[in-house]
Each structure stands twice: as structure tokens, then as C-alpha cells.
Scaffold this motif. Structure first.
Motif, PDB file in Angstrom:
ATOM      1  N   VAL A 124       0.872  -1.202   0.101  1.00  0.00           N
ATOM      2  CA  VAL A 124       0.065  -0.060  -0.073  1.00  0.00           C
ATOM      3  C   VAL A 124       0.763   1.216  -0.102  1.00  0.00           C
ATOM      4  N   LEU A 125       0.635   2.035  -0.907  1.00  0.00           N
ATOM      5  CA  LEU A 125       1.554   3.216  -1.105  1.00  0.00           C
ATOM      6  C   LEU A 125       0.820   4.777  -0.597  1.00  0.00           C
ATOM      7  N   ARG A 126       1.478   5.578  -0.264  1.00  0.00           N
ATOM      8  CA  ARG A 126       1.229   7.033   0.018  1.00  0.00           C
ATOM      9  C   ARG A 126       2.309   7.710  -0.620  1.00  0.00           C
ATOM     10  N   SER A 127       1.917   8.550  -1.708  1.00  0.00           N
ATOM     11  CA  SER A 127       3.063   9.420  -2.410  1.00  0.00           C
ATOM     12  C   SER A 127       4.202   8.545  -2.755  1.00  0.00           C
ATOM     13  N   GLY A 128       4.246   7.391  -3.190  1.00  0.00           N
ATOM     14  CA  GLY A 128       5.356   6.509  -3.641  1.00  0.00           C
ATOM     15  C   GLY A 128       5.939   5.659  -2.645  1.00  0.00           C
ATOM     16  N   GLN A 129       5.514   6.025  -1.386  1.00  0.00           N
ATOM     17  CA  GLN A 129       6.267   5.284  -0.074  1.00  0.00           C
ATOM     18  C   GLN A 129       5.316   4.295   0.327  1.00  0.00           C
ATOM     19  N   VAL A 130       5.903   3.095   0.761  1.00  0.00           N
ATOM     20  CA  VAL A 130       5.062   1.877   1.385  1.00  0.00           C
ATOM     21  C   VAL A 130       4.713   2.303   2.518  1.00  0.00           C
ATOM     22  N   VAL A 131       3.426   2.283   3.006  1.00  0.00           N
ATOM     23  CA  VAL A 131       3.026   2.378   4.055  1.00  0.00           C
ATOM     24  C   VAL A 131       2.318   1.417   4.829  1.00  0.00           C
ATOM     25  N   GLY A 132       2.139   0.170   4.089  1.00  0.00           N
ATOM     26  CA  GLY A 132       1.383  -1.178   4.568  1.00  0.00           C
ATOM     27  C   GLY A 132       1.276  -2.118   3.569  1.00  0.00           C
ATOM     28  N   ILE A 133       0.855  -3.174   4.096  1.00  0.00           N
ATOM     29  CA  ILE A 133       0.815  -4.429   3.216  1.00  0.00           C
ATOM     30  C   ILE A 133      -0.781  -4.999   3.508  1.00  0.00           C
ATOM     31  N   VAL A 134      -1.365  -5.276   2.478  1.00  0.00           N
ATOM     32  CA  VAL A 134      -2.760  -5.990   2.425  1.00  0.00           C
ATOM     33  C   VAL A 134      -2.333  -7.266   1.909  1.00  0.00           C
ATOM     34  N   SER A 135      -2.648  -8.610   2.822  1.00  0.00           N
ATOM     35  CA  SER A 135      -2.855  -9.662   2.364  1.00  0.00           C
ATOM     36  C   SER A 135      -4.001 -10.432   2.077  1.00  0.00           C
ATOM     37  N   ARG A 136      -3.858 -11.805   1.762  1.00  0.00           N
ATOM     38  CA  ARG A 136      -4.936 -12.501   1.928  1.00  0.00           C
ATOM     39  C   ARG A 136      -5.777 -12.845   3.402  1.00  0.00           C
ATOM     40  N   ALA A 137      -4.735 -12.588   4.238  1.00  0.00           N
ATOM     41  CA  ALA A 137      -5.099 -12.590   5.313  1.00  0.00           C
ATOM     42  C   ALA A 137      -5.974 -11.572   6.150  1.00  0.00           C
ATOM     43  N   ASN A 138      -5.436 -10.400   5.624  1.00  0.00           N
ATOM     44  CA  ASN A 138      -5.998  -9.546   6.152  1.00  0.00           C
ATOM     45  C   ASN A 138      -7.484  -9.311   5.687  1.00  0.00           C
ATOM     46  N   LEU A 139      -7.683  -9.581   4.422  1.00  0.00           N
ATOM     47  CA  LEU A 139      -9.064  -9.693   3.871  1.00  0.00           C
ATOM     48  C   LEU A 139      -9.957 -10.548   4.704  1.00  0.00           C
ATOM     49  N   LEU A 140      -9.231 -11.853   5.142  1.00  0.00           N
ATOM     50  CA  LEU A 140     -10.033 -12.913   5.712  1.00  0.00           C
ATOM     51  C   LEU A 140     -10.486 -12.478   7.126  1.00  0.00           C
ATOM     52  N   HIS A 141      -9.489 -11.688   7.526  1.00  0.00           N
ATOM     53  CA  HIS A 141      -9.850 -11.143   8.966  1.00  0.00           C
ATOM     54  C   HIS A 141     -11.144 -10.246   9.093  1.00  0.00           C
ATOM     55  N   ALA A 142     -10.805  -9.331   8.189  1.00  0.00           N
ATOM     56  CA  ALA A 142     -11.951  -8.053   7.815  1.00  0.00           C
ATOM     57  C   ALA A 142     -13.420  -8.956   7.560  1.00  0.00           C
ATOM     58  N   LEU A 143     -13.426 -10.038   6.864  1.00  0.00           N
ATOM     59  CA  LEU A 143     -14.727 -10.511   6.519  1.00  0.00           C
ATOM     60  C   LEU A 143     -15.203 -11.226   7.804  1.00  0.00           C
ATOM     61  N   SER A 144     -14.211 -11.949   8.498  1.00  0.00           N
ATOM     62  CA  SER A 144     -14.551 -12.547   9.754  1.00  0.00           C
ATOM     63  C   SER A 144     -15.361 -11.918  10.754  1.00  0.00           C
ATOM     64  N   ALA A 145     -15.125 -10.560  10.656  1.00  0.00           N
ATOM     65  CA  ALA A 145     -15.508  -9.432  11.734  1.00  0.00           C
ATOM     66  C   ALA A 145     -16.819  -9.008  11.483  1.00  0.00           C
ATOM     67  N   LEU A 146     -17.307  -9.484  10.209  1.00  0.00           N
ATOM     68  CA  LEU A 146     -18.742  -8.659   9.582  1.00  0.00           C
ATOM     69  C   LEU A 146     -19.777  -9.382  10.589  1.00  0.00           C
ATOM     70  N   ARG A 147     -20.808  -8.406  10.807  1.00  0.00           N
ATOM     71  CA  ARG A 147     -21.839  -8.921  11.371  1.00  0.00           C
ATOM     72  C   ARG A 147     -22.923  -9.312  10.183  1.00  0.00           C
ATOM     73  N   ASP A 148     -22.836  -8.696   9.174  1.00  0.00           N
ATOM     74  CA  ASP A 148     -23.484  -9.064   8.193  1.00  0.00           C
ATOM     75  C   ASP A 148     -22.582  -9.147   6.795  1.00  0.00           C
ATOM     76  N   ARG A 149     -23.220  -9.291   5.647  1.00  0.00           N
ATOM     77  CA  ARG A 149     -22.268  -9.615   4.350  1.00  0.00           C
ATOM     78  C   ARG A 149     -21.898  -8.250   3.692  1.00  0.00           C
ATOM     79  N   VAL A 150     -22.239  -6.905   4.381  1.00  0.00           N
ATOM     80  CA  VAL A 150     -21.976  -5.769   3.752  1.00  0.00           C
ATOM     81  C   VAL A 150     -20.477  -5.252   4.525  1.00  0.00           C
ATOM     82  N   LEU A 151     -19.496  -4.849   3.684  1.00  0.00           N
ATOM     83  CA  LEU A 151     -18.315  -4.285   4.314  1.00  0.00           C
ATOM     84  C   LEU A 151     -18.726  -2.852   4.675  1.00  0.00           C
ATOM     85  N   PRO A 152     -18.660  -2.406   6.289  1.00  0.00           N
ATOM     86  CA  PRO A 152     -19.010  -1.165   6.225  1.00  0.00           C
ATOM     87  C   PRO A 152     -17.672  -0.170   6.051  1.00  0.00           C
ATOM     88  N   GLU A 153     -18.490   1.132   6.139  1.00  0.00           N
ATOM     89  CA  GLU A 153     -17.563   2.059   5.654  1.00  0.00           C
ATOM     90  C   GLU A 153     -16.965   2.767   6.929  1.00  0.00           C
TER      91      GLU A 153
END
Length: 231
Positions: A124-153
Motif C-alpha cells: 500500500v503506497l502513499r506518495s510513492g512510499q510503502v505505508v502498509g501491506i494488505v494480504s489475503r489474511a487481512n481480507l479474511l480477518h476483515a470478513l470474519s469480523a462482519l456482522r452481516d455480508r456488507v463491508l462497512p465504511e
């Protein structure tokens, strides 16, 4: 929900002019499978993964024709393959065509990119600098925390709280922050990852509970096997 809401922010990287041995040691010490490769200005130049390293092992063990037979046989990539297999420089071994995203890239688009390119993670970049990583694990963790099937903003309060959580986890003694993922929704902080012991898991829970704005903390930490610590 965007990349900045789920990304791992403690990014372990390797310099472009580093050695393969340095990169392998970083992977082993931090229990990670890939490293962003940065130039001396901190800009993303490539990615070195366990896949890049395993290809060196497989190709070394597999029978190969003599280099001059390959040249006469019309193999155009012989010299490039030789460099990737034999060089000890990170920049020679890394994957150069790296798929990356910006902080405001939606989680849905990231999921599509991972699927399209058959990759496990995106910097994940900000002005060309790396500020993070999003992996499959991050996605799965986000999905597992959902109370419904819609990703909240996430609300602005949740995003500010996420920054507090990041700082708090860095202060937990001995915690390997790059192995910890967390999401924040309506003041509920869900934490996953790896802890050395029950004591450290409790320390993580307490560190988050003590933050103002936290309503509830769910901690689900695993343990690394003994061999991962060289025991």
C-alpha cells in the motif's frame, strides 16, 4: 472499507542493494514470507517473496542443459535466468512488476487484484512510499469480523482509533507487530495474529482496552510452533 482500514502497517522491508542472505534472515526473524524492496529514497522497486527464493532452490536441483546448448537452442531468457538463479543481490532476484494499491483503494478492488494476478499480497503506497501491506489474511480477518455480508465504511472516529491501536501494540513488550492484524468497527476492536504466550496475549488485550474510545475488544491470537523460534 479501504486499504488503510485493514492493512498491516508495520512493514518489514529490504534495501534494493541488500543481499539475499540479509533478506532470508529478515524473513526468518520476523516470520514473514515476502519483503518490499525499497531504494535509498524509500520508493518501492520490487518484491522479494518466498516464491522467488524457492524457484532458485527448485531450478538448482533440477537438471539443466549447458548454457551454450540453451543459447543455440534459442532460449532468449538464458542470461536473465542465470542472474536470477546465481546472483546474491536482492535487486537481481526480486519480482519487479509489483502490483500495488493506494490507501484509499477499496477492499473489493484489492480482492479482485489478488484474484486476477494470482498473488497473495499488495503493498500500500502513499506518495510513492510503502505505508502498509494488505494480504489475503487481512481480507479474511476483515470478513470474519462482519456482522452481516456488507463491508462497512469506517467512521472517522474508527479510523482515528485504529491509529491509536497501532501505536499501543508497538508498546507491548516483545509483540511482533507485523504478525498482528486488527479491525475497528463502532469502537469494537478485533485483533488476530500470533503471540508468544498467554501473558503476551493478555498484554495486547490490556493495551487495547486502555485506549479511550474502545467499547469492546475481541482478541484471537495463535501461537507459533517451537521450531519457528529455533527451539
Amino acid at each position: 472499507m479501504q486499504a488503510k482500514d485493514i492493512m498491516t502497517t508495520s512493514v518489514i522491508s529490504v534495501p534494493q542493494d541488500g543481499t539475499v542472505e540479509d533478506a532470508v534472515r529478515l524473513m526468518l526473524d520476523h516470520h514473514i514470507s515476502a519483503l518490499p524492496v525499497l531504494d535509498d529514497q524509500g520508493r518501492l522497486k520490487g518484491l522479494l517473496s518466498e516464491g522467488d527464493l524457492m524457484r532458485r532452490v527448485r531450478d538448482t536441483e533440477s537438471p539443466r542443459r549447458s548454457w551454450w546448448l540453451e543459447i543455440f537452442g534459442g532460449t532468449s531468457n538464458t542470461a536473465r535466468d542465470f542472474v536470477k538463479l546465481k546472483s546474491n543481490r536482492v535487486e537481481d532476484v526480486m519480482t519487479r512488476d509489483v502490483v500495488s494499491v493506494e490507501e484509499d483503494t477499496t477492499v473489493a478492488r484489492i480482492a479482485r487484484l489478488l484474484e486476477k494476478h494470482r498473488i497473495k499480497r499488495v503493498p500500500v503506497l502513499r506518495s510513492g512510499q510503502v505505508v502498509g501491506i494488505v494480504s489475503r489474511a487481512n481480507l479474511l480477518h476483515a470478513l470474519s469480523a462482519l456482522r452481516d455480508r456488507v463491508l462497512p465504511e469506517p467512521s472517522e472516529d474508527d479510523r482515528l482509533l485504529r491509529v491509536k491501536v497501532e501505536k499501543a501494540l508497538k508498546d507491548v513488550p516483545g509483540a511482533t507487530v507485523n504478525l498482528i492484524n486488527y479491525t475497528v468497527e463502532d469502537g469494537t476492536v478485533s485483533v488476530w495474529g500470533v503471540a508468544d504466550s498467554d501473558f503476551q496475549e493478555n498484554a495486547i488485550r490490556v493495551a487495547v482496552e486502555n485506549l479511550s474510545g474502545v467499547r469492546k475488544v475481541d482478541v484471537n491470537m495463535g501461537r507459533l510452533p517451537a521450531w519457528a523460534y529455533g527451539i
